[in-house]
Design a protein around this motif. Structure first.
Motif, mmCIF file in Angstrom:
data_model
loop_
_atom_site.group_PDB
_atom_site.id
_atom_site.type_symbol
_atom_site.label_atom_id
_atom_site.label_comp_id
_atom_site.label_asym_id
_atom_site.label_seq_id
_atom_site.Cartn_x
_atom_site.Cartn_y
_atom_site.Cartn_z
ATOM 1 N N LEU A 105 -22.250 -18.464 2.366
ATOM 2 C CA LEU A 105 -22.936 -19.363 3.301
ATOM 3 C C LEU A 105 -24.004 -20.212 2.611
ATOM 4 O O LEU A 105 -23.840 -21.410 2.460
ATOM 5 C CB LEU A 105 -23.580 -18.566 4.438
ATOM 6 N N ILE A 106 -25.096 -19.568 2.174
ATOM 7 C CA ILE A 106 -26.220 -20.351 1.619
ATOM 8 C C ILE A 106 -25.854 -20.928 0.257
ATOM 9 O O ILE A 106 -26.183 -22.074 -0.046
ATOM 10 C CB ILE A 106 -27.508 -19.507 1.482
ATOM 11 N N LEU A 109 -23.741 -24.053 0.548
ATOM 12 C CA LEU A 109 -24.552 -25.175 1.028
ATOM 13 C C LEU A 109 -25.461 -25.695 -0.096
ATOM 14 O O LEU A 109 -25.607 -26.900 -0.283
ATOM 15 C CB LEU A 109 -25.390 -24.760 2.239
ATOM 16 N N ILE A 113 -25.523 -29.403 -1.687
ATOM 17 C CA ILE A 113 -26.761 -30.196 -1.765
ATOM 18 C C ILE A 113 -27.065 -30.600 -3.211
ATOM 19 O O ILE A 113 -27.454 -31.746 -3.471
ATOM 20 C CB ILE A 113 -27.929 -29.423 -1.109
ATOM 21 N N VAL A 220 -19.830 -30.536 4.848
ATOM 22 C CA VAL A 220 -20.098 -29.402 5.746
ATOM 23 C C VAL A 220 -18.841 -29.090 6.574
ATOM 24 O O VAL A 220 -18.477 -27.927 6.768
ATOM 25 C CB VAL A 220 -21.342 -29.661 6.638
#
Lengths: 332, 323
Positions: A105-106, A109, A113, A220
Motif C-alpha cells: 500500500l504505502i 504509493l 510519488i 493510482v
C-alpha cells in the motif's frame, strides 16, 4: 564525514557520458532529499514498518496467552477437547507479515510519488528545454534519473529492513535465525523491484499526462487494478479481505468463472504474485515452504515483475524521446 | 435571498464543470465498472455455497443419513452489496478527494479567484456554493451507484426486493453520501490550507491510504481469530461462546484493537452500512429501527466528522489569504 562527490566524479577516469549521468543522478537524489513531503511519506513508511513489528509481537504474545486461557478452560470444563496451539507452528518471521501489506500500500504509493515528482517538477518549472541545451541527451537524462530513483528506493528499503532487524533483536520471543534473516533479505530485494516498477509508472504518466492531477490519479487507478481488482477476480475475496496477510491468498470460490480467471489473470497479476511470494517468504501462513522451493515455484511471478519493470522503463524511455519540452504546458 | 442566489449560481457552475472533467469521469466510470464486478463476484460466491450445499446434501442422502442438520444457504440480495460498499469506501473516497482538490486547485492555480472576488460575492458564499454543488455531484454519483445496484440485483438478477429492503438501500445511500462528503471536505481543506497544490494532493492521497486502508487493516490483523486461515478458535476447537468468555480476560487488548479501528472514518461507515444491509449476519432481517438504535454511535461519529471537516474548510477558506 562529507564525501567530495563532485571532485571525485570530475577527477575520476570515467567517460564524459557517465559523468553527466552521475551528475543527473546526484541532482535527482539531492532534490528528493530536500523535499519535505518525501521525508513525511518516508517517515510514515518507516514508522509503519516499526509498527508492523510491534503489532506482530503483541498479537503473538496475546494469542499465546489466549491459548493458555483456553487450556485452563479445558481443564475446568472437561467437555472441551482442545487441539494444539497452531501459533507455535508459525515461524518468528511471521511477526513481520504486516510489512507485506504496508509495502503493497504505502510503498507502492511512495514509488508512484517518487517517479511522478522526478519528472513533473522539471515539466512545471520549464527547466527541461534549458537542461537539453546542455550536452545531455534524453537517454542520459532518463538513465540518470532512473538510477537516482533506484538508489533512493534502495535506501528506503534498506532502512526499513534495518528497522525490522533491530526490532527483532529487541522484541522478546521473536529473534530471527540466519535462515529467517536470509528470507527477509530476499523479500526486501523482491520488494525493491516492486517499488521500482511503480516509480516507473509514476514517471511514465508524469511524461504523458496533460495535467498534474491526472499524472497522479491514473497511476493510482492502475495501482487499484493491480492491488484489488485482479486479485478479487482470481480469488473471489472482497477488497478489504485482500489486506489480511493470513487470508489474502485463500481461494473463496471454486466455480468455473474463477477457474477461467485464474487461468488468464494469474500469470499477469502482479499484486497476487507479490502478496503470494511475500507471504511465503515471511511464513505468513502455517505452511512453511523452504527458500530453495519458493524461488523456483514462483519463477513466473518473479519474471513477470522484472519484465513489467523493464517494459515500463522502455516506455518511459520511448515517451521521453517523443516528448517536446518546448511547447509543453501542464495544467493542475 | 440575494446571497442564496449567489450560492446557487456557484453551485450550478461547479455541477456542470465537473461533468466535463476527465479525472472525475475516469473515476466515475472506474467505480461503476468495479461495482458491476463486485456484485457479479458476490453472486458467484453465493452460487458456489449453493453448489457445496447440494453436494453435501446428495452425499448424506447417498450414505443413508438424514440431511436435516445441514444448513441451507439463504439468499439475501442486499448481502451481494458487500463488495460494492467496499469499493465505495476505497474508490468513492478517491473520487471525492479528486473533486475536493480540483474544485479549489483550478481557481487557485489560474488566478481566477482575484477576478471572482472583484464581484460582489463573499468568500463564505463562494465556498458554500462550491460545497453545495459538489455535494450534489456526490449525491448523483451515489444515487447512480445504488440505482445501478438495484437494476443489477432486481431486474437482471431477478431477486425480489421488499419495501423494507428498499428503505435500507436508501439509508445506506445517504450514509455513503455523508462518507464521500467527508473526504471531499478533507481534501478541499488541505488544498485551501497548503501553499503547494501538488503537496496538498499527495498528502490527501496519503491520508486516504492511512484512513481507508491501513488503520482498519491494523485492527483486522490484530484480531485473535484472524491469526490462522480457518480461524484461531475453530482451529483449537473452541466454540463462539467459550471464545467470548476467554476474550473477556483480554479486555485491554480488545479495547486497544477497537480504538485503533474507531480512529478510521471508514470503519464507522463500514460497520453502519454492513449492519443496515444485513451483511453482518447478526443484523440480517432485523428491522431498520433496531439497527439504527444499535448503530447510533456510528451515525454520531460520521456526522461529527462531516460537521468538523466542513466547518473547518469553510473557516479556513474565509480566513486564508487564498488570493
Amino acid at each position: 564525514m562529507k564525501i567530495p562527490w563532485r571532485r571525485y566524479i570530475l577527477q575520476s577516469r570515467i567517460s564524459p557520458n557517465m559523468r553527466s549521468i552521475f551528475t543527473i543522478t546526484r541532482f535527482e537524489i539531492k532534490n528528493l532529499i530536500r523535499d519535505r513531503l518525501f521525508y513525511l511519506l518516508f517517515s510514515v513508511f518507516a514508522l509503519m514498518s516499526l509498527v508492523s513489528s510491534l503489532i506482530g509481537w503483541s498479537t503473538y504474545r496475546t494469542t499465546t496467552a489466549v491459548y493458555d486461557a483456553a487450556v485452563r478452560l479445558s481443564i475446568a470444563q472437561s467437555n472441551v477437547q482442545l487441539s494444539g496451539n497452531p501459533i507455535t507452528e508459525i515461524s518468528s518471521l511471521a511477526s513481520f507479515r504486516n510489512i507485506i501489506i504496508y509495502i503493497f500500500l504505502i510503498g507502492s504509493l511512495l514509488g508512484i510519488i517518487i517517479g511522478n515528482r522526478s519528472f513533473i517538477r522539471e515539466r512545471k518549472s520549464g527547466i527541461l528545454p534549458l537542461i537539453l541545451t546542455r550536452p545531455v541527451s534524453e537517454s542520459k537524462l532518463i538513465i540518470g534519473k532512473i538510477i537516482g530513483m533506484g538508489l533512493t528506493i534502495f535506501g528506503i528499503i534498506s532502512f526499513t529492513l534495518l528497522i525490522n532487524l533491530i526490532s527483532s533483536y529487541f522484541l522478546p520471543l521473536r529473534h530471527l535465525n540466519t535462515t529467517e534473516i536470509t528470507r527477509l533479505l530476499v523479500f526486501y530485494l523482491y520488494s525493491f523491484f516492486y517499488l521500482l516498477f511503480f516509480s516507473f509508472i509514476g514517471f511514465l504518466f508524469a511524461i504523458i499526462s496533460k495535467s498534474e492531477s491526472l499524472s497522479l490519479f491514473i497511476p493510482v487507478c492502475i495501482w487499484v487494478g493491480i492491488s484489488f481488482v485482479m486479485p478479487e477476480l482470481i480469488t473471489g475475496q472482497t477488497p478489504t479481505a485482500l489486506l489480511n496477510p493470513i487470508t489474502m491468498d485463500q481461494q473463496l470460490s471454486p466455480g468455473g468463472f474463477f477457474t477461467t480467471m485464474r487461468i488468464f489473470l494469474s500469470p499477469i497479476s502482479l499484486g497476487s504474485h507479490y502478496t503470494n511470494i511475500g507471504s511465503q517468504l515471511l511464513s505468513a501462513t502455517s505452511s512453511n515452504i523452504s527458500l530453495k522451493d519458493i524461488i523456483p515455484s514462483n519463477f513466473n511471478g518473479i519474471a513477470l515483475l522484472l519484465i513489467s519493470a523493464l517494459i515500463s522503463f522502455f516506455l518511459c524511455f520511448y515517451e521521453l524521446k517523443k516528448y517536446n519540452s518546448v511547447n509543453d504546458f501542464v495544467n493542475e | 435571498m440575494n446571497n442564496m442566489f449567489k450560492v446557487l449560481t456557484v453551485a450550478k457552475k461547479e455541477f456542470f464543470a465537473a461533468w466535463k472533467n476527465k479525472v472525475f469521469i475516469t473515476f466515475l466510470l472506474f467505480l461503476l465498472g468495479l461495482i458491476i464486478i463486485s456484485i457479479y463476484i458476490g453472486s458467484l460466491n453465493f452460487q458456489s455455497k449453493v453448489f457445496e450445499y447440494q453436494t453435501a446434501y446428495q452425499q448424506l442422502i447417498d450414505s443413508g443419513l438424514s440431511p436435516d442438520k445441514l444448513l441451507k444457504p439463504t439468499f439475501f440480495p442486499l448481502q451481494l452489496l458487500r463488495g460494492a460498499i467496499e469499493y465505495l469506501e476505497i474508490i468513492g473516497s478517491v473520487l471525492a478527494i479528486a473533486l475536493g482538490y480540483l474544485s479549489i486547485a483550478k481557481e487557485k492555480n489560474n488566478k481566477a479567484l482575484q477576478l471572482i472576488f472583484s464581484r460582489p460575492i463573499s468568500k463564505v458564499n463562494f465556498y458554500l456554493g462550491k460545497l453545495f454543488g459538489n455535494s450534489i455531484i456526490l449525491l448523483c454519483v451515489v444515487s447512480a451507484v445504488f440505482f445501478f445496484i438495484y437494476i443489477i440485483v432486481s431486474l437482471i438478477g431477478g431477486a425480489a426486493i421488499t419495501n423494507q429492503e428498499l428503505l435500507k438501500i436508501f439509508v445506506s445511500l445517504l450514509t455513503s453520501w455523508i462518507y464521500l462528503v467527508i473526504f471531499y471536505a478533507l481534501s478541499s481543506l488541505l488544498t485551501i490550507t497548503l501553499k503547494s497544490l501538488p503537496n496538498s494532493l499527495i498528502i490527501s492521497l496519503s491520508l486516504w491510504i492511512i484512513i481507508v486502508l491501513i488503520v482498519p487493516q491494523i485492527g483486522d490483523t490484530m484480531d485473535i481469530d484472524n491469526q490462522v486461515p480457518s480461524g484461531f478458535f475453530n482451529a483449537i476447537n473452541v466454540t463462539k461462546n467459550q471464545a467470548d468468555d476467554i476474550l473477556l480476560q483480554f479486555s485491554s487488548y480488545e479495547t486497544t484493537r477497537n480504538t485503533i479501528e474507531e480512529a478510521s472514518i471508514t470503519k464507522h461507515y463500514e460497520r453502519f452500512s454492513f449492519a443496515v444491509l444485513g451483511i453482518k449476519d447478526e443484523y440480517n432481517n432485523k428491522p431498520l429501527s433496531f439497527i439504527l438504535t444499535d448503530k447510533f454511535n456510528e451515525i454520531i461519529w460520521l456526522l461529527s466528522y462531516f460537521l468538523i471537516f466542513n466547518i473547518l474548510s469553510i473557516i479556513s477558506f474565509n480566513k486564508k489569504k487564498i488570493i
